[in-house]
Write an enzyme that holds these catalytic residues in place. Sequence first.
Site, PDB file in Angstrom:
ATOM      1  N   SER A   1       0.848  -1.204   0.000  1.00 42.39           N
ATOM      2  CA  SER A   1       0.000   0.000   0.000  1.00 42.39           C
ATOM      3  C   SER A   1       0.877   1.246   0.000  1.00 42.39           C
ATOM      4  O   SER A   1       2.076   1.171   0.289  1.00 42.39           O
ATOM      5  CB  SER A   1      -0.853  -0.036   1.276  1.00 42.39           C
ATOM      6  OG  SER A   1      -1.416   1.228   1.557  1.00 42.39           O
TER       7      SER A   1
ATOM      8  N   TYR B   1      -3.613  -0.216   9.851  1.00 42.34           N
ATOM      9  CA  TYR B   1      -3.401  -0.562   8.442  1.00 42.34           C
ATOM     10  C   TYR B   1      -1.963  -0.220   8.030  1.00 42.34           C
ATOM     11  O   TYR B   1      -1.278  -1.030   7.390  1.00 42.34           O
ATOM     12  CB  TYR B   1      -4.413   0.219   7.605  1.00 42.34           C
ATOM     13  CG  TYR B   1      -4.446  -0.115   6.137  1.00 42.34           C
ATOM     14  CD1 TYR B   1      -5.078  -1.265   5.671  1.00 42.34           C
ATOM     15  CD2 TYR B   1      -3.874   0.736   5.184  1.00 42.34           C
ATOM     16  CE1 TYR B   1      -5.140  -1.560   4.310  1.00 42.34           C
ATOM     17  CE2 TYR B   1      -3.932   0.450   3.829  1.00 42.34           C
ATOM     18  CZ  TYR B   1      -4.565  -0.702   3.398  1.00 42.34           C
ATOM     19  OH  TYR B   1      -4.626  -0.990   2.053  1.00 42.34           O
TER      20      TYR B   1
HETATM   21  P1  NAP Z   1     -11.652  -5.173  -0.989  1.00 41.71           P
HETATM   22  O1  NAP Z   1     -12.445  -4.592  -2.114  1.00 41.71           O
HETATM   23  O2  NAP Z   1     -12.092  -4.903   0.379  1.00 41.71           O
HETATM   24  O3  NAP Z   1     -11.352  -6.746  -1.192  1.00 41.71           O
HETATM   25  C1  NAP Z   1     -10.649  -7.494  -0.233  1.00 41.71           C
HETATM   26  C2  NAP Z   1     -11.154  -8.899  -0.241  1.00 41.71           C
HETATM   27  O4  NAP Z   1     -10.545  -9.665   0.817  1.00 41.71           O
HETATM   28  C3  NAP Z   1     -12.658  -8.977  -0.009  1.00 41.71           C
HETATM   29  O5  NAP Z   1     -13.242  -9.910  -0.877  1.00 41.71           O
HETATM   30  C4  NAP Z   1     -12.726  -9.437   1.436  1.00 41.71           C
HETATM   31  O6  NAP Z   1     -13.929 -10.081   1.806  1.00 41.71           O
HETATM   32  C5  NAP Z   1     -11.563 -10.384   1.491  1.00 41.71           C
HETATM   33  N1  NAP Z   1     -11.194 -10.706   2.871  1.00 41.71           N
HETATM   34  C6  NAP Z   1     -11.175  -9.884   3.947  1.00 41.71           C
HETATM   35  N2  NAP Z   1     -10.825 -10.557   5.044  1.00 41.71           N
HETATM   36  C7  NAP Z   1     -10.594 -11.838   4.668  1.00 41.71           C
HETATM   37  C8  NAP Z   1     -10.215 -13.016   5.352  1.00 41.71           C
HETATM   38  N3  NAP Z   1      -9.958 -13.016   6.669  1.00 41.71           N
HETATM   39  N4  NAP Z   1     -10.085 -14.157   4.665  1.00 41.71           N
HETATM   40  C9  NAP Z   1     -10.355 -14.183   3.329  1.00 41.71           C
HETATM   41  N5  NAP Z   1     -10.717 -13.107   2.621  1.00 41.71           N
HETATM   42  C10 NAP Z   1     -10.844 -11.946   3.288  1.00 41.71           C
HETATM   43  O7  NAP Z   1     -10.249  -4.610  -1.162  1.00 41.71           O
HETATM   44  P2  NAP Z   1      -9.461  -4.086  -2.438  1.00 41.71           P
HETATM   45  O8  NAP Z   1      -9.580  -2.612  -2.443  1.00 41.71           O
HETATM   46  O9  NAP Z   1      -9.723  -4.872  -3.638  1.00 41.71           O
HETATM   47  O10 NAP Z   1      -8.040  -4.422  -1.862  1.00 41.71           O
HETATM   48  C11 NAP Z   1      -7.355  -5.643  -2.047  1.00 41.71           C
HETATM   49  C12 NAP Z   1      -6.011  -5.507  -1.381  1.00 41.71           C
HETATM   50  O11 NAP Z   1      -5.335  -4.359  -1.889  1.00 41.71           O
HETATM   51  C13 NAP Z   1      -6.074  -5.316   0.137  1.00 41.71           C
HETATM   52  O12 NAP Z   1      -4.990  -5.981   0.736  1.00 41.71           O
HETATM   53  C14 NAP Z   1      -5.927  -3.811   0.293  1.00 41.71           C
HETATM   54  O13 NAP Z   1      -5.415  -3.447   1.541  1.00 41.71           O
HETATM   55  C15 NAP Z   1      -4.944  -3.516  -0.812  1.00 41.71           C
HETATM   56  N6  NAP Z   1      -4.934  -2.138  -1.285  1.00 41.71           N
HETATM   57  C16 NAP Z   1      -6.076  -1.516  -1.707  1.00 41.71           C
HETATM   58  C17 NAP Z   1      -5.987  -0.211  -2.195  1.00 41.71           C
HETATM   59  C18 NAP Z   1      -7.174   0.555  -2.692  1.00 41.71           C
HETATM   60  O14 NAP Z   1      -7.020   1.764  -2.881  1.00 41.71           O
HETATM   61  N7  NAP Z   1      -8.318  -0.050  -2.895  1.00 41.71           N
HETATM   62  C19 NAP Z   1      -4.766   0.416  -2.243  1.00 41.71           C
HETATM   63  C20 NAP Z   1      -3.638  -0.254  -1.771  1.00 41.71           C
HETATM   64  C21 NAP Z   1      -3.727  -1.528  -1.301  1.00 41.71           C
HETATM   65  P3  NAP Z   1     -15.093  -9.145   2.500  1.00 41.71           P
HETATM   66  O15 NAP Z   1     -15.750  -8.392   1.377  1.00 41.71           O
HETATM   67  O16 NAP Z   1     -16.009 -10.138   3.163  1.00 41.71           O
HETATM   68  O17 NAP Z   1     -14.414  -8.261   3.487  1.00 41.71           O
HETATM   69  C1  GCO Z   2      -7.056   5.103   3.188  1.00 43.40           C
HETATM   70  C2  GCO Z   2      -7.101   4.151   2.044  1.00 43.40           C
HETATM   71  C3  GCO Z   2      -5.727   3.610   1.713  1.00 43.40           C
HETATM   72  C4  GCO Z   2      -5.758   2.825   0.461  1.00 43.40           C
HETATM   73  C5  GCO Z   2      -4.484   2.249  -0.017  1.00 43.40           C
HETATM   74  C6  GCO Z   2      -3.485   3.259  -0.401  1.00 43.40           C
HETATM   75  O1  GCO Z   2      -7.978   5.136   3.973  1.00 43.40           O
HETATM   76  O2  GCO Z   2      -6.086   5.874   3.242  1.00 43.40           O
HETATM   77  O3  GCO Z   2      -8.042   3.158   2.209  1.00 43.40           O
HETATM   78  O4  GCO Z   2      -5.089   3.081   2.783  1.00 43.40           O
HETATM   79  O5  GCO Z   2      -6.713   1.825   0.491  1.00 43.40           O
HETATM   80  O6  GCO Z   2      -3.975   1.235   0.772  1.00 43.40           O
HETATM   81  O7  GCO Z   2      -2.411   2.652  -1.028  1.00 43.40           O
END
Ligand code: NAP
Ligand code: GCO
Length: 294
Positions: free
Chosen positions: A174, A187
């Site tokens: 992240s 986080y």
């Molecule tokens: P998301 O939309 O919340 O998807 C995450 C998935 O993981 C969901 O299907 C969730 O299920 C599942 N999950 C949560 N807890 C779990 C568990 N204990 N066991 C199995 N599955 C579980 O997130 P996303 O935005 O696609 O993010 C995916 C990854 O990228 C995460 O690690 C997030 O921190 C990272 N990330 C996201 C962003 C962003 O801007 N979106 C940026 C940087 C990094 P539920 O729906 O039931 O919770």
């Molecule tokens: C927040 C966001 C972020 C992003 C992501 C950034 O509240 O600042 O959710 O943490 O999801 O991980 O890279």
Amino acid sequence: MHSENKYEYNIFSGIIRSRLDIKLKLKINIMVNFSLEGKIALVTGASYGIGFAIATAFAQAGATIVFNDIKQELVDKGLAAYKELGIEAHGYVCDVTDENAVNAFIAQVEKEVGVIDILVNNAGIIKRIPMHEMSAAEFRQVIDVDLNAPFIVSKAVIPSMIKKGHGKIINICSMMSELGRETVSAYAAAKGGLKMLTRNIASEYGEYNIQCNGIGPGYIATPQTAPLREPQPDGSRHPFDAFIVAKTPAARWGTPEDLMGPAVFLASDASNFVNGHVLYVDGGILAYIGKQPK
Ligand code: NAP
Ligand code: GCO
């Protein structure tokens, strides 16, 4: 290509010793390096969002897809979404924080699908709570899913990767692996830790031809970030939405599709000498000091 006597240099395949070798090696198209044909990839939490996009890219590059999610209804939704794209994914229910469940899940995948070549630790959660109001239990829950789980799942696949002689592990890090901000202490602690777990797996298992790298997505439009983009009651832009667009040289939020190419690169033979990195896919946020005052 630079040519000198019997030696020729090819930027894609390194120094080649004879013209016969050149003929043979040039048959290997550089694109083959990016192919995931014959590979089995597990992407955790990949029913939708970033994990879904990454798994879809892997399938398009030739891999067999396995994913898990925490609830059956999410797995069913994921399976239907993959099917709509013509992808026969294998979906399982598994909570990645439960070590016994993960071990049983990996054993089942090895039996039903095969040994995992590529693991993406994608499942993650966030809690946006000011630190002084956050309970220790809430803090632990985030650490459990975002840091302990990648340890548990990686640990479960590494022995078979060692036996097979190769493996790719990609940890979804992240911006918060590098930066802090209000309300995301747990986080940021987890994602910072995940960056170091990435480096440690690379250090510990590189000699077994296992590469472990991270992807650090910028601000990506998924359900996880939906609350930060919700329009105000008067229809105007959420202030955080406007803040992120101004912070990002690309001047937009990322999409899950933006992560597809980088993920295929890190999963493929094209990155066989890349180990312990975090590839930030952030539209330039980390490179940018911020908009200059007019
Ligand atoms: P998301 O939309 O919340 O998807 C995450 C998935 O993981 C969901 O299907 C969730 O299920 C599942 N999950 C949560 N807890 C779990 C568990 N204990 N066991 C199995 N599955 C579980 O997130 P996303 O935005 O696609 O993010 C995916 C990854 O990228 C995460 O690690 C997030 O921190 C990272 N990330 C996201 C962003 C962003 O801007 N979106 C940026 C940087 C990094 P539920 O729906 O039931 O919770
Ligand atoms: C927040 C966001 C972020 C992003 C992501 C950034 O509240 O600042 O959710 O943490 O999801 O991980 O890279």
